[in-house]
Design an enzyme around this catalytic site. Sequence first.
Site, short mmCIF file in Angstrom:
data_model
loop_
_atom_site.label_atom_id
_atom_site.label_comp_id
_atom_site.label_asym_id
_atom_site.label_seq_id
_atom_site.Cartn_x
_atom_site.Cartn_y
_atom_site.Cartn_z
N ASP A 9 0.87 -1.17 0.00
CA ASP A 9 0.00 0.00 0.00
C ASP A 9 0.91 1.23 0.00
O ASP A 9 2.13 1.12 -0.20
CB ASP A 9 -1.00 -0.03 1.18
CG ASP A 9 -0.36 0.25 2.53
OD1 ASP A 9 0.89 0.35 2.61
OD2 ASP A 9 -1.10 0.37 3.51
N HIS A 10 0.31 2.41 0.23
CA HIS A 10 1.10 3.65 0.23
C HIS A 10 2.18 3.63 1.33
O HIS A 10 3.28 4.14 1.13
CB HIS A 10 0.18 4.86 0.42
CG HIS A 10 -0.72 4.75 1.61
ND1 HIS A 10 -1.79 3.88 1.63
CD2 HIS A 10 -0.69 5.36 2.82
CE1 HIS A 10 -2.39 3.99 2.80
NE2 HIS A 10 -1.75 4.86 3.55
N CYS A 66 3.05 -3.21 4.10
CA CYS A 66 2.22 -2.05 4.46
C CYS A 66 2.93 -1.38 5.64
O CYS A 66 4.10 -1.67 5.90
CB CYS A 66 0.77 -2.43 4.74
SG CYS A 66 0.46 -3.45 6.18
N GLY A 67 2.25 -0.49 6.33
CA GLY A 67 2.91 0.22 7.42
C GLY A 67 3.43 -0.73 8.49
O GLY A 67 4.59 -0.68 8.89
N THR A 68 2.55 -1.61 8.94
CA THR A 68 2.93 -2.58 9.97
C THR A 68 3.18 -3.97 9.41
O THR A 68 3.76 -4.82 10.11
CB THR A 68 1.80 -2.72 11.01
OG1 THR A 68 0.61 -3.15 10.30
CG2 THR A 68 1.53 -1.42 11.74
N GLY A 69 2.67 -4.24 8.24
CA GLY A 69 2.67 -5.60 7.68
C GLY A 69 1.46 -6.40 8.12
O GLY A 69 1.22 -7.50 7.61
N ILE A 70 0.70 -5.87 9.06
CA ILE A 70 -0.42 -6.65 9.63
C ILE A 70 -1.59 -6.71 8.65
O ILE A 70 -2.05 -7.80 8.29
CB ILE A 70 -0.87 -6.04 10.98
CG1 ILE A 70 0.24 -6.13 12.02
CG2 ILE A 70 -2.12 -6.77 11.49
CD1 ILE A 70 -0.04 -5.34 13.30
N GLY A 71 -2.07 -5.55 8.23
CA GLY A 71 -3.27 -5.54 7.38
C GLY A 71 -3.08 -6.29 6.09
O GLY A 71 -3.94 -7.09 5.68
N HIS A 99 9.23 -24.51 8.71
CA HIS A 99 8.13 -25.19 9.41
C HIS A 99 6.75 -24.92 8.81
O HIS A 99 5.88 -25.78 8.88
CB HIS A 99 8.09 -24.76 10.89
CG HIS A 99 9.22 -25.32 11.69
ND1 HIS A 99 9.26 -25.27 13.07
CD2 HIS A 99 10.37 -25.95 11.32
CE1 HIS A 99 10.37 -25.84 13.51
NE2 HIS A 99 11.08 -26.25 12.46
N ARG A 110 7.02 0.58 8.53
CA ARG A 110 7.15 1.53 9.64
C ARG A 110 7.67 0.85 10.90
O ARG A 110 7.73 1.47 11.96
CB ARG A 110 5.79 2.19 9.91
CG ARG A 110 5.29 3.02 8.74
CD ARG A 110 3.87 3.51 8.93
NE ARG A 110 3.39 4.23 7.75
CZ ARG A 110 2.11 4.37 7.42
NH1 ARG A 110 1.16 3.88 8.21
NH2 ARG A 110 1.77 5.02 6.33
N ARG A 133 7.13 -33.97 9.68
CA ARG A 133 6.01 -33.70 10.60
C ARG A 133 5.38 -32.34 10.33
O ARG A 133 4.21 -32.12 10.63
CB ARG A 133 6.46 -33.80 12.06
CG ARG A 133 7.41 -32.71 12.51
CD ARG A 133 7.88 -32.92 13.94
NE ARG A 133 8.70 -31.83 14.43
CZ ARG A 133 9.99 -31.65 14.15
NH1 ARG A 133 10.61 -32.51 13.36
NH2 ARG A 133 10.66 -30.63 14.65
N HIS A 134 6.16 -31.44 9.75
CA HIS A 134 5.63 -30.10 9.47
C HIS A 134 4.60 -30.13 8.34
O HIS A 134 3.71 -29.30 8.29
CB HIS A 134 6.78 -29.15 9.12
CG HIS A 134 7.83 -29.11 10.18
ND1 HIS A 134 7.58 -28.65 11.46
CD2 HIS A 134 9.12 -29.52 10.18
CE1 HIS A 134 8.66 -28.76 12.19
NE2 HIS A 134 9.62 -29.29 11.44
N ARG A 137 1.13 -30.69 9.71
CA ARG A 137 0.59 -29.49 10.36
C ARG A 137 0.19 -28.43 9.35
O ARG A 137 -0.85 -27.77 9.52
CB ARG A 137 1.64 -28.94 11.34
CG ARG A 137 1.89 -29.90 12.49
CD ARG A 137 3.14 -29.59 13.26
NE ARG A 137 3.36 -30.61 14.29
CZ ARG A 137 4.53 -30.80 14.90
NH1 ARG A 137 5.59 -30.05 14.59
NH2 ARG A 137 4.64 -31.73 15.82
C1 RB5 Z 1 -2.10 2.74 6.44
O1 RB5 Z 1 -2.03 3.94 7.10
C2 RB5 Z 1 -1.85 1.59 7.41
O2 RB5 Z 1 -3.01 1.35 8.15
C3 RB5 Z 1 -1.43 0.35 6.66
O3 RB5 Z 1 -0.26 0.61 5.93
C4 RB5 Z 1 -1.12 -0.87 7.50
O4 RB5 Z 1 -0.20 -0.59 8.49
C5 RB5 Z 1 -2.26 -1.64 7.97
O5 RB5 Z 1 -2.15 -2.70 8.60
#
Ligand code: RB5
Length: 144
Positions: A9-10, A66-71, A99, A110, A133-134, A137
């Site tokens: 993303d941005h 992305c910013g955190t990699g989470i989304g 694994h 970020r 074994r992996h 799973r």
């Molecule tokens: C965008 O501001 C931010 O939410 C996105 O990059 C990401 O971190 C979401 O998980």
Amino acid sequence: MRKIGIASDHGGFELKEKLKSYLKEKGIEVIDYGTNSTESVDYPVYGKKAANGVVAGEVEKAVVICGTGIGISLAANKVEGIRCALCTNEYMAKMSRNHNDANMLALGARVIGDELAKSILDTFLAEEFLAGRHKRRVDLIENC
Ligand code: RB5
């Protein structure tokens, strides 16, 4: 020649561009699934584009940022057949391959610096799935 997908993303755009050049310098072909600027966009769109590229066999693996990699990892993991691992260090990247047979890597632009991102990506691309074994799973992720 290895072919790797990349998307962001941005928030991950600048790191995406750096990693794209880094991979190309290593002789790896890169398919860029966007985004193409720092203009605000929605991370699920790009996570899923890269995930679809992996599932379709257009690319062997993909890295999404992305910013955190989470989304973007959450979005990629909604695509059947995708195992997208969010990694903040090389050990996690190694284990995600050894694994979990991860086929996508998520990074948080970020959260980690550029050099660590390159090192995590190198590890992810170098390590193999150990099966045994992996495998049982990993199969259970889809079927239990
Ligand atoms: C965008 O501001 C931010 O939410 C996105 O990059 C990401 O971190 C979401 O998980």
